[in-house]
Design a protein around this motif. Structure first.
Motif, PDB file in Angstrom:
ATOM      1  N   ASP A 177       0.828  -1.200   0.000  1.00  0.00           N
ATOM      2  CA  ASP A 177       0.000   0.000   0.000  1.00  0.00           C
ATOM      3  C   ASP A 177       0.871   1.263   0.000  1.00  0.00           C
ATOM      4  OD1 ASP A 177      -1.871   1.915   0.392  1.00  0.00           O
ATOM      5  OD2 ASP A 177      -2.706   1.074   2.245  1.00  0.00           O
ATOM      6  N   VAL A 199       0.842   3.375   3.147  1.00  0.00           N
ATOM      7  CA  VAL A 199       1.634   2.978   4.303  1.00  0.00           C
ATOM      8  C   VAL A 199       3.060   3.543   4.177  1.00  0.00           C
ATOM      9  CG1 VAL A 199       2.516   1.015   5.585  1.00  0.00           C
ATOM     10  CG2 VAL A 199       0.256   0.909   4.580  1.00  0.00           C
ATOM     11  N   THR A 245      14.835   2.471   6.881  1.00  0.00           N
ATOM     12  CA  THR A 245      13.719   2.067   7.755  1.00  0.00           C
ATOM     13  C   THR A 245      12.516   1.669   6.909  1.00  0.00           C
ATOM     14  OG1 THR A 245      14.493   3.756   9.286  1.00  0.00           O
ATOM     15  CG2 THR A 245      12.353   2.781   9.749  1.00  0.00           C
ATOM     16  N   LYS A 280      11.483  -2.010   7.519  1.00  0.00           N
ATOM     17  CA  LYS A 280      10.365  -2.088   8.459  1.00  0.00           C
ATOM     18  C   LYS A 280       9.011  -1.924   7.799  1.00  0.00           C
ATOM     19  CE  LYS A 280      12.707  -1.292  12.708  1.00  0.00           C
ATOM     20  NZ  LYS A 280      12.650  -0.683  14.028  1.00  0.00           N
ATOM     21  N   VAL A 281       8.995  -1.485   6.551  1.00  0.00           N
ATOM     22  CA  VAL A 281       7.707  -1.359   5.875  1.00  0.00           C
ATOM     23  C   VAL A 281       7.646  -2.261   4.647  1.00  0.00           C
ATOM     24  CG1 VAL A 281       6.073   0.203   4.752  1.00  0.00           C
ATOM     25  CG2 VAL A 281       7.417   1.014   6.695  1.00  0.00           C
ATOM     26  N   PRO A 300       8.559  -6.330   5.343  1.00  0.00           N
ATOM     27  CA  PRO A 300       7.548  -7.036   6.148  1.00  0.00           C
ATOM     28  C   PRO A 300       6.159  -7.034   5.496  1.00  0.00           C
ATOM     29  CG  PRO A 300       8.764  -5.494   7.521  1.00  0.00           C
ATOM     30  CD  PRO A 300       9.188  -5.233   6.115  1.00  0.00           C
ATOM     31  N   GLU A 301       5.792  -5.899   4.875  1.00  0.00           N
ATOM     32  CA  GLU A 301       4.450  -5.802   4.311  1.00  0.00           C
ATOM     33  C   GLU A 301       4.297  -6.665   3.049  1.00  0.00           C
ATOM     34  OE1 GLU A 301       1.560  -3.340   5.278  1.00  0.00           O
ATOM     35  OE2 GLU A 301       2.588  -4.024   7.076  1.00  0.00           O
ATOM     36  N   PRO A 336       4.462 -12.142   2.660  1.00  0.00           N
ATOM     37  CA  PRO A 336       3.759 -13.308   2.112  1.00  0.00           C
ATOM     38  C   PRO A 336       4.024 -13.484   0.611  1.00  0.00           C
ATOM     39  CG  PRO A 336       2.302 -12.050   3.516  1.00  0.00           C
ATOM     40  CD  PRO A 336       3.535 -11.231   3.349  1.00  0.00           C
ATOM     41  N   LEU A 386       2.281 -15.986   7.897  1.00  0.00           N
ATOM     42  CA  LEU A 386       2.722 -14.591   7.923  1.00  0.00           C
ATOM     43  C   LEU A 386       1.599 -13.624   7.594  1.00  0.00           C
ATOM     44  CD1 LEU A 386       6.146 -14.897   6.081  1.00  0.00           C
ATOM     45  CD2 LEU A 386       5.805 -14.236   8.451  1.00  0.00           C
ATOM     46  N   ASP A 387       0.623 -14.095   6.844  1.00  0.00           N
ATOM     47  CA  ASP A 387      -0.378 -13.173   6.314  1.00  0.00           C
ATOM     48  C   ASP A 387      -1.431 -12.845   7.350  1.00  0.00           C
ATOM     49  OD1 ASP A 387      -1.854 -11.587   4.716  1.00  0.00           O
ATOM     50  OD2 ASP A 387      -1.821 -12.941   2.995  1.00  0.00           O
ATOM     51  N   LYS A 388      -1.406 -11.619   7.853  1.00  0.00           N
ATOM     52  CA  LYS A 388      -2.372 -11.201   8.870  1.00  0.00           C
ATOM     53  C   LYS A 388      -3.425 -10.291   8.270  1.00  0.00           C
ATOM     54  CE  LYS A 388       0.348 -12.901  12.135  1.00  0.00           C
ATOM     55  NZ  LYS A 388       0.073 -14.211  12.701  1.00  0.00           N
ATOM     56  N   ARG A 389      -3.499 -10.232   6.935  1.00  0.00           N
ATOM     57  CA  ARG A 389      -4.458  -9.314   6.309  1.00  0.00           C
ATOM     58  C   ARG A 389      -5.879  -9.821   6.447  1.00  0.00           C
ATOM     59  NH1 ARG A 389      -0.889  -8.270   1.035  1.00  0.00           N
ATOM     60  NH2 ARG A 389      -0.402 -10.388   1.548  1.00  0.00           N
ATOM     61  N   ASN A 428      -3.869   3.753   6.789  1.00  0.00           N
ATOM     62  CA  ASN A 428      -2.474   3.451   6.457  1.00  0.00           C
ATOM     63  C   ASN A 428      -1.699   2.796   7.591  1.00  0.00           C
ATOM     64  OD1 ASN A 428      -3.153   4.635   4.093  1.00  0.00           O
ATOM     65  ND2 ASN A 428      -1.899   6.446   4.328  1.00  0.00           N
ATOM     66  N   LEU A 429      -2.323   1.799   8.203  1.00  0.00           N
ATOM     67  CA  LEU A 429      -1.621   1.027   9.232  1.00  0.00           C
ATOM     68  C   LEU A 429      -0.858  -0.101   8.556  1.00  0.00           C
ATOM     69  CD1 LEU A 429      -4.560   0.687  11.771  1.00  0.00           C
ATOM     70  CD2 LEU A 429      -2.775   2.421  11.731  1.00  0.00           C
ATOM     71  N   LEU A 430       0.186  -0.573   9.244  1.00  0.00           N
ATOM     72  CA  LEU A 430       0.908  -1.732   8.725  1.00  0.00           C
ATOM     73  C   LEU A 430       0.133  -2.986   9.126  1.00  0.00           C
ATOM     74  CD1 LEU A 430       3.304   0.492   9.542  1.00  0.00           C
ATOM     75  CD2 LEU A 430       4.708  -1.355   8.674  1.00  0.00           C
ATOM     76  N   TRP A 431      -0.341  -3.751   8.137  1.00  0.00           N
ATOM     77  CA  TRP A 431      -1.150  -4.929   8.478  1.00  0.00           C
ATOM     78  C   TRP A 431      -0.306  -5.976   9.185  1.00  0.00           C
ATOM     79  CZ3 TRP A 431       0.822  -9.371   6.831  1.00  0.00           C
ATOM     80  CH2 TRP A 431       1.576  -9.380   5.648  1.00  0.00           C
ATOM     81  N   SER A 432       1.021  -5.920   8.953  1.00  0.00           N
ATOM     82  CA  SER A 432       1.894  -6.954   9.511  1.00  0.00           C
ATOM     83  C   SER A 432       2.202  -6.709  10.984  1.00  0.00           C
ATOM     84  CB  SER A 432       3.189  -7.024   8.712  1.00  0.00           C
ATOM     85  OG  SER A 432       3.824  -5.761   8.695  1.00  0.00           O
ATOM     86  N   ARG A 433       1.772  -5.581  11.522  1.00  0.00           N
ATOM     87  CA  ARG A 433       2.064  -5.273  12.917  1.00  0.00           C
ATOM     88  C   ARG A 433       0.778  -5.218  13.739  1.00  0.00           C
ATOM     89  NH1 ARG A 433       6.703  -1.453  14.309  1.00  0.00           N
ATOM     90  NH2 ARG A 433       8.367  -2.100  12.906  1.00  0.00           N
ATOM     91  N   PHE A 461       5.790   2.144  16.120  1.00  0.00           N
ATOM     92  CA  PHE A 461       6.612   2.391  14.928  1.00  0.00           C
ATOM     93  C   PHE A 461       7.260   3.784  14.901  1.00  0.00           C
ATOM     94  CE2 PHE A 461       6.734   2.733  10.057  1.00  0.00           C
ATOM     95  CZ  PHE A 461       8.008   2.236  10.016  1.00  0.00           C
ATOM     96  N   TYR A 495      -4.510  -7.461  15.347  1.00  0.00           N
ATOM     97  CA  TYR A 495      -3.987  -6.968  14.070  1.00  0.00           C
ATOM     98  C   TYR A 495      -5.026  -6.040  13.446  1.00  0.00           C
ATOM     99  CZ  TYR A 495      -0.013 -10.087  14.207  1.00  0.00           C
ATOM    100  OH  TYR A 495       1.160 -10.686  14.549  1.00  0.00           O
ATOM    101  N   SER A 541      -6.491  -5.984  10.733  1.00  0.00           N
ATOM    102  CA  SER A 541      -7.592  -6.652  10.026  1.00  0.00           C
ATOM    103  C   SER A 541      -8.691  -7.098  10.980  1.00  0.00           C
ATOM    104  CB  SER A 541      -7.061  -7.853   9.255  1.00  0.00           C
ATOM    105  OG  SER A 541      -6.486  -8.781  10.149  1.00  0.00           O
ATOM    106  N   ARG A 555      -0.879   6.548  16.889  1.00  0.00           N
ATOM    107  CA  ARG A 555       0.414   6.509  16.214  1.00  0.00           C
ATOM    108  C   ARG A 555       0.892   7.929  15.904  1.00  0.00           C
ATOM    109  NH1 ARG A 555       0.851   3.555  10.417  1.00  0.00           N
ATOM    110  NH2 ARG A 555      -0.326   5.381   9.806  1.00  0.00           N
TER     111      ARG A 555
END
Lengths: 222, 370
Positions: A121, A124, A137, A141-142, A145-146, A149, A219-222, B118-123, B131, B163, B165, B179
């Motif tokens: 995204d 993000v 960073t 970190k973005v 990781p994002e 998957p 890994l996928d938390k979406r 615009n959050l990080l879905w992985s966190r 962050f 998370y 989601s 944040r």
């Protein structure tokens, strides 16, 4: 039963060949993962409106990726013989296959990485910039990781292609199941060996696919 | 007066965690800011020679239809977009001339929330909030402490390990707000922060923003296309059209006396079509035997909101509310009410005189032409 149907099969040799196939696949996979991510990041970051937008570098990387993706693998190995000889000191054995395997697979993976990164995204990334994040960073970190998957399912697809490549490399002397099937099976008309090698490779492919799918899902938390 | 200013400064300094000697230091000053995009051969001016001053501690709204340039404008404030010309000063920093490194540091003092969160879905929630603290180089134990404070502040206690989601839109925006506040900014930029939320959630998020504004003395700049949002929380508003600000002022002032057609359209969003209503009312008054109809105009009323019951108590009359709409803004009530006074003509005249002389409500006797 073994002597009846698989008279020519030597379990120690099969074991050795399977080990070599794993060895080549895993080492080349590590190299492909690192180089592929580097190239993919370069493609993504230097693209238009990217963080490091740079037409020249983008063109050079894209050209490198496209050229090495275009060369059929069996020809690539032959083409890289002098390079391999210089690097490894021999053109035979599992180690000698590694440079060709990595150079063959990394560009393919780089494109998958690029696609994965493009899926991240944009908002993000913008949010991270608005927080005052450095480019490093943002990358670690973005972006990574994002897109993880996608990177994992990409490396799974690449791993399966690589298993195929190791078999091809085996035919021209790299060792592994391809080597065993061709020299000990096909050339000696011992089709039981060819059959067993095929089954072994299918099992290896399934193992990689299973592990890859499992990790990507986790890994996928979406 | 001076004590007030001083107290305000102290409160602000207390909440910001350090002592500000110059109270006026975090005004946002925007001077002839211009941003041009070139699409192929064509040049597009998104923001055109825009000048604006935003005062410390206020909630400033910028309203405009999509394509008015407000999205670009708010991104120019923290230089997510590089301006073509002009300058932006926030506090004592001229954002437009900072080096890349200084800009990154300056951005840590400017929070921003977004339409799509615009959050990080992985966190998880807590890691998302942590962050900006990681970026600022805050140590781990302090980070955890600060994250917990913020989670409590935005009302997400118990959801730290979820998370994005697993959250609703409103909860996601709360994470976004937490944040944005993590590094104790002086300014919060809101980019259509409630446009993706349903009306009820919008209200709860707006309430949260107001409480943060009051509690932390934070300056909030928000862009929106919803007049409802401006009405509910903003102190001042600017109306943007085609890259320029066509009208600005106190929310009540703009509400009661909109000058530009675009502003009138926005006011209609909240108040309904007052012109039409009036025509309808006049029609009604002419047709029927209606006398003594008053048009009461409330502008920023805080003391005279109970006018109707006051009249009924003070004078021997009945009041019949015919039509009207009153809405609440940060500076009090705003709206128009049509009422009919029924009773002895002498009492009615006294009541009218009372409204006229003793209250701040604007009054108009609707003429009966019969």
């Amino acid at each position: 039963m073994k002597d009846e149907f698989f008279a020519n099969l030597d379990l120690a040799e099969l074991y050795q060949a399977t080990y070599e196939t794993f060895y080549m696949t895993i080492l080349s996979l590590i190299g492909t993962f690192i180089i592929g991510i580097l190239l993919g990041l370069l493609l993504y970051l230097t693209a238009k409106d990217g963080i490091w937008q740079n037409k020249v570098i983008n063109w050079i990387v894209a050209a490198f990726v496209n050229i090495f993706r275009a060369i059929p693998f069996i020809i690539l190995i032959l083409l890289l013989f002098p390079f391999t000889n210089f690097l490894i000191g021999t053109v035979r054995g599992p180690n000698a296959a590694l440079p060709a395997l990595i150079i063959g697979a990394a560009p393919f993976y780089a494109r998958l990485v690029e696609i994965g990164l493009k899926e991240v995204d944009k908002g993000v990334v913008e949010a991270a910039k608005a927080m005052g994040a450095k480019t490093s960073t943002i990358i670690f970190k973005v972006l990574l990781p994002e897109s993880m998957p996608a990177l994992v399912s990409g490396i799974t697809v690449t791993a399966i292609a690589l298993i195929g490549y190791t078999a091809m490399a085996g035919v021209i002397g790299a060792g592994g199941l391809g080597n065993y099937a061709y020299y000990f099976g096909f050339q000696r008309r011992a089709f039981d060996i060819v059959f067993v090698c095929s089954v072994a490779i299918i099992v290896i492919v399934f193992i990689f696919q299973f592990i890859g799918d499992y990790i990507a899902n986790k890994l996928d938390k979406r | 007066m001076y004590t007030d200013v001083f107290l305000f400064a102290c409160r602000k300094a207390f909440f910001n965690g350090y002592f500000l000697t110059e109270e006026a230091s975090d005004v946002i000053k925007i001077d002839s800011l211009t941003k041009e995009f070139s699409i192929g051969e064509k040049k597009l001016t998104a923001v055109n020679d825009l000048s604006l001053e935003i005062q410390s501690g206020e909630i400033f709204g910028i309203i405009g239809y999509s394509g008015a340039g407000k999205s670009t404008f708010i991104r120019l404030l923290n230089r997510l977009e590089t301006p073509s010309s002009g300058s932006v000063t926030i506090g004592d920093k001229q954002i437009t001339t900072l080096s890349k490194k200084d800009l990154r540091n300056a951005r840590q003092d400017i929070g921003m929330i977004f339409q799509h969160f615009n959050l990080l879905w992985s966190r998880t929630v807590q890691d998302n909030i942590a962050f900006p603290l990681e970026i600022a180089g805050v140590g781990k134990s302090e980070r955890q402490k600060r994250v917990q404070e913020l989670v409590d502040l935005v009302g997400l206690t118990g959801r730290e390990k979820a998370y994005p989601s697993q959250l609703s839109g409103g909860q996601k925006q709360r994470v976004g707000i937490a944040r944005a506040l993590a590094n104790r900014p002086n300014v919060l930029l809101c980019d259509e922060a409630t446009s993706a939320l349903d009306p009820e959630t919008t209200n709860s998020i707006l309430d949260l923003l107001v409480s943060i504004n009051k509690k932390l003395g934070l300056t909030i700049v928000m862009i929106t296309h919803e007049m409802h949002v401006i009405r509910k929380i903003c102190d001042r508003v600017a109306v943007m059209e085609k890259g320029s600000i066509v009208e600005q002022g106190d929310v009540l002032e703009v509400f009661s006396h909109p000058k530009m057609p675009v502003t009138k359209k926005f006011v209609k969003q909240v108040m309904g079509d007052t012109d039409e209503d009036e025509a309808e009312m006049n029609q009604l008054f002419q047709n029927e035997n209606n006398r003594n109809v008053l048009r009461l105009h409330f502008i920023g009323e805080t003391t005279n909101q109970a006018l109707i019951s006051q009249l009924a108590k003070k004078f021997d009359i009945d009041l019949n509310i015919l039509q009207g709409k009153i809405t609440q803004t940060q500076r009090g009530a705003y709206g128009t009410l049509f009422v009919q006074l029924i009773g002895d003509q002498h009492e009615i005249d006294k009541a009218v005189q009372y409204i006229d002389e003793q209250t701040s409500v604007e009054m108009e006797v609707v003429e009966n032409e019969r």
